[in-house]
Design an enzyme around this catalytic site. Structure first.
Site, PDB file in Angstrom:
ATOM      1  N   ASP A  33       0.851  -1.068  -0.047  1.00 48.71           N
ATOM      2  CA  ASP A  33      -0.031  -0.013  -0.159  1.00 48.71           C
ATOM      3  C   ASP A  33       0.812   1.190  -0.062  1.00 48.71           C
ATOM      4  OD1 ASP A  33      -2.316   1.743   1.197  1.00 48.71           O
ATOM      5  OD2 ASP A  33      -3.218  -0.195   0.625  1.00 48.71           O
ATOM      6  N   ASP A  34       0.484   2.342   0.488  1.00 48.04           N
ATOM      7  CA  ASP A  34       0.866   3.710   0.342  1.00 48.04           C
ATOM      8  C   ASP A  34       2.341   3.719   1.097  1.00 48.04           C
ATOM      9  OD1 ASP A  34       1.438   6.421   0.370  1.00 48.04           O
ATOM     10  OD2 ASP A  34      -0.479   6.880   1.498  1.00 48.04           O
ATOM     11  N   CYS A  49     -10.621   2.854  -5.035  1.00 47.19           N
ATOM     12  CA  CYS A  49     -10.707   3.242  -3.500  1.00 47.19           C
ATOM     13  C   CYS A  49     -10.708   4.711  -3.513  1.00 47.19           C
ATOM     14  CB  CYS A  49      -9.514   2.746  -2.973  1.00 47.19           C
ATOM     15  SG  CYS A  49      -9.231   2.978  -1.031  1.00 47.19           S
ATOM     16  N   ARG A  97      -5.796  16.561   3.672  1.00 45.60           N
ATOM     17  CA  ARG A  97      -4.699  15.329   3.979  1.00 45.60           C
ATOM     18  C   ARG A  97      -3.362  15.916   3.330  1.00 45.60           C
ATOM     19  NH1 ARG A  97      -3.596   8.980   2.291  1.00 45.60           N
ATOM     20  NH2 ARG A  97      -3.204   8.229   4.478  1.00 45.60           N
ATOM     21  N   ASP A 153     -12.679   2.105   5.039  1.00 46.50           N
ATOM     22  CA  ASP A 153     -11.854   1.781   5.662  1.00 46.50           C
ATOM     23  C   ASP A 153     -12.033   1.292   6.963  1.00 46.50           C
ATOM     24  OD1 ASP A 153      -9.828   3.092   4.155  1.00 46.50           O
ATOM     25  OD2 ASP A 153      -9.632   4.827   4.886  1.00 46.50           O
ATOM     26  N   LYS A 209      -4.083  -0.888  -6.931  1.00 43.16           N
ATOM     27  CA  LYS A 209      -5.116  -0.126  -5.970  1.00 43.16           C
ATOM     28  C   LYS A 209      -4.891   1.444  -6.459  1.00 43.16           C
ATOM     29  CE  LYS A 209      -6.373   0.549  -1.304  1.00 43.16           C
ATOM     30  NZ  LYS A 209      -5.722   0.103   0.235  1.00 43.16           N
ATOM     31  N   TRP A 210      -6.120   1.889  -6.853  1.00 45.86           N
ATOM     32  CA  TRP A 210      -6.165   3.300  -7.595  1.00 45.86           C
ATOM     33  C   TRP A 210      -7.131   4.252  -6.346  1.00 45.86           C
ATOM     34  CZ3 TRP A 210      -5.620   5.205 -12.867  1.00 45.86           C
ATOM     35  CH2 TRP A 210      -6.093   6.518 -12.872  1.00 45.86           C
ATOM     36  N   ASP A 211      -6.157   4.872  -5.603  1.00 44.22           N
ATOM     37  CA  ASP A 211      -6.903   5.561  -4.326  1.00 44.22           C
ATOM     38  C   ASP A 211      -7.319   7.207  -4.732  1.00 44.22           C
ATOM     39  OD1 ASP A 211      -7.845   6.136  -1.825  1.00 44.22           O
ATOM     40  OD2 ASP A 211      -6.070   5.196  -0.950  1.00 44.22           O
TER      41      ASP A 211
HETATM   42  C1  GLA Z   1      -6.970   5.409   2.181  1.00 38.42           C
HETATM   43  C2  GLA Z   1      -7.280   4.092   1.762  1.00 38.42           C
HETATM   44  C3  GLA Z   1      -6.552   3.077   2.759  1.00 38.42           C
HETATM   45  C4  GLA Z   1      -5.072   3.352   2.467  1.00 38.42           C
HETATM   46  C5  GLA Z   1      -4.614   4.701   2.771  1.00 38.42           C
HETATM   47  C6  GLA Z   1      -3.271   4.827   2.303  1.00 38.42           C
HETATM   48  O1  GLA Z   1      -7.391   5.896   3.287  1.00 38.42           O
HETATM   49  O2  GLA Z   1      -8.716   3.867   1.886  1.00 38.42           O
HETATM   50  O3  GLA Z   1      -7.105   1.715   2.407  1.00 38.42           O
HETATM   51  O4  GLA Z   1      -4.826   2.857   1.049  1.00 38.42           O
HETATM   52  O5  GLA Z   1      -5.446   5.385   2.011  1.00 38.42           O
HETATM   53  O6  GLA Z   1      -2.935   6.286   2.356  1.00 38.42           O
END
Ligand code: GLA
Length: 728
Positions: free
Chosen positions: A370-371, A528, A445, A550, A478-480
């Site tokens: 993830d991030d 996402c 954010r 989340d 995963k595209w946020d």
């Molecule tokens: C969002 C997503 C989480 C995660 C964070 C990462 O909040 O919903 O699942 O990927 O970003 O910063």
């Protein structure tokens, strides 16, 4: 499926068990006569134009009156696509600002086309259908003054009670005009005795169910945040009073769009209801030059004569068969473990390899990083836009090679539409974020949204993403999207076109997604948005799964997934087991996540032997139940929103009705908890065996007599699964 009677000038669109009837009335007015349970064709609709009160305050059309219709008033007739300022004071589906500065618009029937199949919409996500499963009607109308030629599209499905609608507005004249409002769909219903159902929410509480009585005036949900958003989903339904899961008539709409929208229900003096859905006309004005056209997004309209359960099953089937990319809809997706809740930003190559080793050991198929892998990102203060590897933290080559050697797949997180003020990209292009020059830009954010309406911006991000995706072995993205749009404006749009920004942003995003999914068809895309802030049918056209929320706490998740399931199939709902807490054990977390895509979001190194065994069993169950959950039919049996609010029970039944998974979850400590569940959707003639209950019973008995649960679910925060298989 679609018929036209030349004599009566009536179109009838028949789907599996519903009929939709449109009439061309005197003067070329296009009227809506009926939508509901199937009726024979050839019925007499000649008196259907009159639905409301008559008074001197209700204007009429002189020519139509002279032609022998003294009771026809555009303002209370059932209009198929009502326009602004020409006799109908209710909410307008279409309003066009002409060069003279007024928005009077009035369209009349010109011609029509009926053909097999369904057209795709250029530049926007759209449903697909072949020539055997659907038929399309194009109703073409003209406003003789602006010379706006308006095409109303209706695609009706043979085996599903769904109609996909959209509208194209072409400029057939020689003067530029501006589309001021253009709904994707309008439906004038003859009554106001409905419940207004929609899904509201917020971060971590997405898609909560709201059902209220429809009242006079306009009830409306929508978004003006540049995304469909957490707060209202672009879904709404009108259901006859008393509707429940199995009974009642329901008219439901869902926009195939991820940006600003409204869905409204207006009740007028005649106690009739106008349901309308489309792009939000706030901050919207779209120039159409002579010869050019504006196309609205699609909107899906579903009818159910058998309550909310059937409505949902229609949406689910429609989206699996006609919206979700065909290469994913019926392809088994990898069972994934995601690093976010396990490590947040605190990881390196070895830690992720250790995650993968443990994950492999328990039967997981894919590790998602993830991030925190790019730029110099160790927290959420920087680096969005710098989509190159954070090399002092991560050796991506070693990581992807090792993970693949173990036989696992590998996924990666992106937030392509964002830019951090502390990023190389921002320093190089200080005007690429969405802002209005001279005004401070609001942060969310610690980041801005990048201007995806611009080709140069999109090209830059595409190239950056490609330089990673082309050089490393990556199976999933995963595209946020973690904030919404403020100070909406683009450096490239002049004052005349400023209000085109929001929709241009969406067109840019969809163009990117089109190009991206074409170039990387093997990549599984999961959308996402700060959890489930962009869970909509627009995204489903590109990503077969969307992170639902989340919030993975299973009691809340039961409510979130219940609401989401009203419209979207289980196979599209990202759902993970995360760390246990004092109330809900891993078993409950597993049972709830099993009603979605299923996966894990935790540090697999921390499992005790007992937990490992439990997780291994969940993985076995995931494979056993996969087809029934992903491709079967959902029956919601006890709602977490009903009076008890202390339990939720649902089941999935395979399409051939030979298997069923019943899941019961309990939320609160209740002494002597006892309740009955009558199953649904089974074959009454079949005999089923359930090992967990050691019970052999007919489908008829399971559905009519039901099952009694007495303290079987434990006390609190527990759930159990019951698997029924046909005995031959
Ligand atoms: C969002 C997503 C989480 C995660 C964070 C990462 O909040 O919903 O699942 O990927 O970003 O910063």
């Amino acid at each position: 499926m679609i018929s036209y009677n030349e004599q009566t000038k009536v179109f009838q669109l028949d789907s599996k068990s519903a009929s939709y009837v449109i009439g061309i009335f005197e003067g070329g007015y296009i009227l809506h006569y009926y939508y509901g349970a199937k009726i024979p064709t050839g019925e007499d609709f000649s008196n259907m134009y009159y639905r409301g009160p008559q008074a001197s305050f209700i204007p009429y059309n002189v020519e139509v009156r002279r032609a022998g219709y003294p009771c026809f008033y555009p303002g209370n007739a059932p209009m198929e696509y009502p326009t602004n300022g020409a006799g109908d004071f209710r909410n307008s589906a279409l309003s066009i600002l002409n060069e003279d500065g007024n928005t009077v618009t009035d369209i009349r029937y010109e011609s029509h086309k009926i053909y097999a199949g369904k057209p795709r919409i250029e530049g926007l996500p759209s449903l697909y259908a072949d020539e055997t499963s659907a038929e399309t009607l194009e109703l073409i109308a003209l406003d003789p003054y602006t010379r706006a030629r308006v095409t109303l599209y209706y695609t009706v499905f043979k085996n599903l009670d769904a109609i996909v609608r959209s509208v194209k507005i072409e400029n057939a004249g020689d003067k530029t005009f501006k589309v001021d409002a253009a709904a994707s769909l309008c439906l004038d219903l003859p009554s106001m005795d409905y419940q207004w159902i929609h899904l509201w929410g917020q971060h971590c509480q997405e898609r909560a169910l709201s059902m209220t009585k429809l009242e006079h005036g306009t009830q409306m949900i929508g978004s003006k945040r540049g995304a469909s958003g957490h707060f209202h989903n672009p879904f709404a339904a009108l259901a006859t009073n008393g509707t429940d899961e199995q009974n009642g008539e329901v008219y439901a709409v869902n926009l195939v769009y991820s940006g600003n929208f409204t869905i409204s229900a207006e009740v007028d003096a005649g106690c009739t209801t106008r349901l309308m859905a489309g792009i939000n006309d706030h901050d919207f004005l779209w120039e159409v030059k002579p010869g050019a056209a504006f196309q609205t997004p699609e909107c899906v309209l579903v009818y159910s004569a058998n309550g909310l359960g059937e409505m949902s099953r229609t949406f689910h089937r429609l989206y699996l068969d006609h919206l979700i990319p065909a290469q994913w809809a019926y392809t088994k997706r990898p069972l994934l473990i995601n690093s976010w809740e396990a490590a947040y930003f605190d990881f390196d190559t070895d830690k992720l390899i250790a995650f993968a080793e443990r994950a492999k050991d328990i039967g997981i198929d894919m590790l998602v990083m993830d991030d925190g892998w790019f730029g110099h990102r160790d927290d959420d203060y920087d680096s969005l836009g710098d989509w190159y590897i954070y090399e002092s933290k991560l050796d991506l080559k070693r990581l992807t090679d090792t993970v693949h050697e173990m036989g696992l797949k590998f996924g990666i997180w992106y937030e392509p539409e964002m830019i951090s003020p502390d990023s190389d990209l921002f320093r190089a292009h200080p005007d690429w974020h969405i802002h209005v020059p001279g005004r401070p830009a609001t942060e969310g954010r610690q980041q801005y949204v990048i201007d995806f309406s611009r080709q140069d911006v999109r090209d830059n991000i595409f190239e950056q993403m490609s330089s990673v995706l082309d050089n490393y072995d990556i199976d999933y993205v995963k595209w946020d999207f973690n904030r919404n749009i403020t100070e909406a404006g683009s450096a490239l749009l002049d004052a005349e076109h400023g209000l085109e920004f929001f929709h241009r942003y969406m067109l840019g995003l969809y163009e990117f997604l089109e190009k991206f999914t074409k170039k990387y068809p093997h990549l599984l895309l999961e959308s996402c948005s700060g959890g489930g802030g962009r869970f909509d049918a627009g995204w489903l056209a590109y990503s077969p799964q969307v992170w639902t929320s989340d919030n993975t706490y299973p009691i809340d998740r039961c409510r979130i997934q219940y609401g989401t399931s009203l419209c979207y199939p289980a196979s599209s709902m990202g759902a993970h087991v995360s760390h246990k807490d004092a109330i809900c054990d891993y078993n409950m977390r597993g049972c709830v996540a099993m009603a979605g895509t299923f996966g894990y979001e935790m540090d697999p190194r921390t499992f005790t032997e007992e937990e490992k065994a439990l997780v291994k069993q969940q993985v076995v169950n995931y494979h056993k139940y996969y087809d029934t959950i992903h491709y079967g039919d959902l029956y919601r049996l006890i709602s977490p929103y009903d009076g008890h609010a202390d339990r939720a029970v649902w089941s999935f039944v395979s399409r051939d009705k030979s298997k069923a998974l019943l899941t019961a979850a309990t939320f609160q400590r209740t002494f002597n908890q006892s309740f009955w569940i009558r199953m649904q959707g089974l074959d009454p003639e079949k005999t089923y065996f359930c090992a967990e209950l050691n019970l052999t019973a007919s489908g008829a008995r399971l559905m009519n007599v039901g099952l009694n649960f007495f303290n079987q679910l434990g006390w609190i925060g527990t759930a159990r699964e019951f698997w029924f298989e046909e005995v031959k």
